[in-house]
Motif scaffolding. Structure first.
Motif, PDB file in Angstrom:
ATOM      1  N   PHE A   1      -5.084   9.084   5.305  1.00  0.00           N
ATOM      2  CA  PHE A   1      -4.361   8.038   4.576  1.00  0.00           C
ATOM      3  C   PHE A   1      -2.975   7.743   5.147  1.00  0.00           C
ATOM      4  O   PHE A   1      -2.605   6.572   5.250  1.00  0.00           O
ATOM      5  CB  PHE A   1      -4.298   8.355   3.076  1.00  0.00           C
ATOM      6  CG  PHE A   1      -4.423   7.118   2.235  1.00  0.00           C
ATOM      7  CD1 PHE A   1      -5.648   6.505   2.053  1.00  0.00           C
ATOM      8  CD2 PHE A   1      -3.303   6.545   1.646  1.00  0.00           C
ATOM      9  CE1 PHE A   1      -5.774   5.348   1.296  1.00  0.00           C
ATOM     10  CE2 PHE A   1      -3.420   5.390   0.883  1.00  0.00           C
ATOM     11  CZ  PHE A   1      -4.649   4.786   0.714  1.00  0.00           C
TER      12      PHE A   1
ATOM     13  N   PRO B   1       0.822  -1.210   0.000  1.00  0.00           N
ATOM     14  CA  PRO B   1       0.000   0.000   0.000  1.00  0.00           C
ATOM     15  C   PRO B   1       0.860   1.266   0.000  1.00  0.00           C
ATOM     16  O   PRO B   1       1.895   1.315   0.673  1.00  0.00           O
ATOM     17  CB  PRO B   1      -0.798  -0.136   1.300  1.00  0.00           C
ATOM     18  CG  PRO B   1      -0.906  -1.615   1.502  1.00  0.00           C
ATOM     19  CD  PRO B   1       0.446  -2.137   1.060  1.00  0.00           C
TER      20      PRO B   1
ATOM     21  N   ALA C   1      -3.784   6.390  -3.261  1.00  0.00           N
ATOM     22  CA  ALA C   1      -4.875   6.653  -2.323  1.00  0.00           C
ATOM     23  C   ALA C   1      -6.221   6.809  -3.014  1.00  0.00           C
ATOM     24  O   ALA C   1      -7.218   6.216  -2.593  1.00  0.00           O
ATOM     25  CB  ALA C   1      -4.574   7.894  -1.484  1.00  0.00           C
TER      26      ALA C   1
ATOM     27  N   PHE D   1      -3.572   5.508   8.016  1.00  0.00           N
ATOM     28  CA  PHE D   1      -3.996   4.206   7.518  1.00  0.00           C
ATOM     29  C   PHE D   1      -2.785   3.391   7.068  1.00  0.00           C
ATOM     30  O   PHE D   1      -2.639   2.209   7.421  1.00  0.00           O
ATOM     31  CB  PHE D   1      -4.981   4.412   6.356  1.00  0.00           C
ATOM     32  CG  PHE D   1      -5.263   3.193   5.534  1.00  0.00           C
ATOM     33  CD1 PHE D   1      -5.976   2.119   6.042  1.00  0.00           C
ATOM     34  CD2 PHE D   1      -4.829   3.127   4.210  1.00  0.00           C
ATOM     35  CE1 PHE D   1      -6.245   0.997   5.276  1.00  0.00           C
ATOM     36  CE2 PHE D   1      -5.104   2.018   3.429  1.00  0.00           C
ATOM     37  CZ  PHE D   1      -5.810   0.954   3.962  1.00  0.00           C
ATOM     38  N   LEU D   2      -1.886   4.013   6.303  1.00  0.00           N
ATOM     39  CA  LEU D   2      -0.683   3.310   5.845  1.00  0.00           C
ATOM     40  C   LEU D   2       0.199   2.909   7.018  1.00  0.00           C
ATOM     41  O   LEU D   2       0.767   1.807   7.028  1.00  0.00           O
ATOM     42  CB  LEU D   2       0.098   4.174   4.852  1.00  0.00           C
ATOM     43  CG  LEU D   2      -0.600   4.452   3.515  1.00  0.00           C
ATOM     44  CD1 LEU D   2       0.236   5.412   2.677  1.00  0.00           C
ATOM     45  CD2 LEU D   2      -0.882   3.163   2.762  1.00  0.00           C
TER      46      LEU D   2
ATOM     47  N   TYR E   1      -7.453   3.462  -4.366  1.00  0.00           N
ATOM     48  CA  TYR E   1      -7.833   2.571  -3.265  1.00  0.00           C
ATOM     49  C   TYR E   1      -9.178   2.993  -2.679  1.00  0.00           C
ATOM     50  O   TYR E   1     -10.058   2.154  -2.449  1.00  0.00           O
ATOM     51  CB  TYR E   1      -6.755   2.573  -2.169  1.00  0.00           C
ATOM     52  CG  TYR E   1      -7.152   1.710  -0.997  1.00  0.00           C
ATOM     53  CD1 TYR E   1      -6.990   0.335  -1.034  1.00  0.00           C
ATOM     54  CD2 TYR E   1      -7.741   2.271   0.135  1.00  0.00           C
ATOM     55  CE1 TYR E   1      -7.381  -0.474   0.024  1.00  0.00           C
ATOM     56  CE2 TYR E   1      -8.142   1.478   1.204  1.00  0.00           C
ATOM     57  CZ  TYR E   1      -7.954   0.113   1.140  1.00  0.00           C
ATOM     58  OH  TYR E   1      -8.364  -0.684   2.192  1.00  0.00           O
ATOM     59  N   ARG E   2      -9.349   4.280  -2.457  1.00  0.00           N
ATOM     60  CA  ARG E   2     -10.622   4.774  -1.918  1.00  0.00           C
ATOM     61  C   ARG E   2     -11.783   4.451  -2.858  1.00  0.00           C
ATOM     62  O   ARG E   2     -12.874   4.095  -2.415  1.00  0.00           O
ATOM     63  CB  ARG E   2     -10.532   6.273  -1.657  1.00  0.00           C
ATOM     64  CG  ARG E   2      -9.700   6.614  -0.442  1.00  0.00           C
ATOM     65  CD  ARG E   2      -9.672   8.110  -0.195  1.00  0.00           C
ATOM     66  NE  ARG E   2      -9.072   8.404   1.082  1.00  0.00           N
ATOM     67  CZ  ARG E   2      -8.146   9.338   1.261  1.00  0.00           C
ATOM     68  NH1 ARG E   2      -7.723  10.074   0.236  1.00  0.00           N
ATOM     69  NH2 ARG E   2      -7.640   9.550   2.458  1.00  0.00           N
TER      70      ARG E   2
ATOM     71  N   ASP F   1     -10.474   2.408   8.679  1.00  0.00           N
ATOM     72  CA  ASP F   1     -10.654   3.828   8.380  1.00  0.00           C
ATOM     73  C   ASP F   1      -9.459   4.319   7.561  1.00  0.00           C
ATOM     74  O   ASP F   1      -8.309   4.132   7.957  1.00  0.00           O
ATOM     75  CB  ASP F   1     -10.762   4.620   9.691  1.00  0.00           C
ATOM     76  CG  ASP F   1     -10.906   6.113   9.474  1.00  0.00           C
ATOM     77  OD1 ASP F   1     -11.310   6.536   8.362  1.00  0.00           O
ATOM     78  OD2 ASP F   1     -10.618   6.869  10.414  1.00  0.00           O
ATOM     79  N   HIS F   2      -9.734   4.921   6.416  1.00  0.00           N
ATOM     80  CA  HIS F   2      -8.650   5.435   5.567  1.00  0.00           C
ATOM     81  C   HIS F   2      -8.828   6.929   5.277  1.00  0.00           C
ATOM     82  O   HIS F   2      -8.249   7.458   4.334  1.00  0.00           O
ATOM     83  CB  HIS F   2      -8.569   4.628   4.258  1.00  0.00           C
ATOM     84  CG  HIS F   2      -9.858   4.587   3.497  1.00  0.00           C
ATOM     85  ND1 HIS F   2     -10.756   3.566   3.632  1.00  0.00           N
ATOM     86  CD2 HIS F   2     -10.398   5.442   2.605  1.00  0.00           C
ATOM     87  CE1 HIS F   2     -11.790   3.792   2.848  1.00  0.00           C
ATOM     88  NE2 HIS F   2     -11.598   4.933   2.221  1.00  0.00           N
ATOM     89  N   SER F   3      -9.626   7.606   6.126  1.00  0.00           N
ATOM     90  CA  SER F   3      -9.834   9.045   5.928  1.00  0.00           C
ATOM     91  C   SER F   3      -8.529   9.819   6.105  1.00  0.00           C
ATOM     92  O   SER F   3      -8.296  10.814   5.417  1.00  0.00           O
ATOM     93  CB  SER F   3     -10.922   9.570   6.860  1.00  0.00           C
ATOM     94  OG  SER F   3     -10.597   9.307   8.211  1.00  0.00           O
TER      95      SER F   3
END
Length: 176
Positions: free
Chosen positions: A43, A9, A14, A46-47, A17-18, A39-41
């Motif tokens: 990013f 990733p 981003a 998230f990574l 992926y979203r 949750d990837h708000s």
């Protein structure tokens, strides 16, 4: 089929992926692998979480270290996601397996699942795993075909304690 690459990733992907996660949600399907539900708000956070998971840091009780990968085409579109568990607990041995994977709904039926699992099995072998367990619900015929195309041998079927569905358990011998 276009040129496909299995990548870790990364921030540059981003938006794609979203869009993949949104497509899963819009289709009403289950978020598989489970990391699609993270949750990837934020990013970068998230990574960082995915990187920590791979190192075994900050995992919930009962979880094992696991690495996430994205199958990407030459245009940079994330077509599919896999998650590889570095070892198995008794529960994962029963119905979770080493590898969870999912293909973007609009990309299904084009061979990407087979390619994703092939690349993911190679990444699993790099972890020193010589025999990988891959599971799917019995009613998921497409996933069963993907597993069989990648050398999966059906061992048995079990009823999921959590979901009450029949789960097929396949083993794949890995060449190192």
């Amino acid at each position: 089929m276009s040129t496909l690459t299995l990548v870790s990733p990364q921030a540059a992907l981003a938006d794609s992926y979203r869009a993949l996660v949104a497509e899963f949600k819009d289709s009403g399907g289950q978020l598989v692998p489970f990391v699609l539900g993270f949750d990837h708000s934020d990013f970068p956070a998230f990574l960082a979480r995915l990187d920590d998971n791979a190192q075994g840091l900050g995992l919930p009780e009962g979880f094992v270290p696991h690495s996430s990968f994205w199958l990407v085409d030459e245009s940079g579109e994330v077509l599919a996601v896999s998650n590889i568990r570095h070892r198995l607990t008794a529960s994962l041995l029963r119905e979770g397996g080493h590898i969870g994977y999912g293909v973007r709904p609009s990309a299904r039926g084009k061979g990407y699942g087979t390619a994703l699992l092939q690349h993911s099995l190679a990444a699993t072998a790099q972890l020193g795993i010589t025999r990988a367990l891959v599971t799917c619900d019995r009613n998921n015929r497409a996933s069963a075909r993907v597993i069989l195309r990648n050398g999966g041998v059906l061992e048995d079927e079990v009823v999921s304690a959590q979901r009450g569905v029949v789960v097929q358990r396949y083993w794949v011998e890995l060449i190192r």
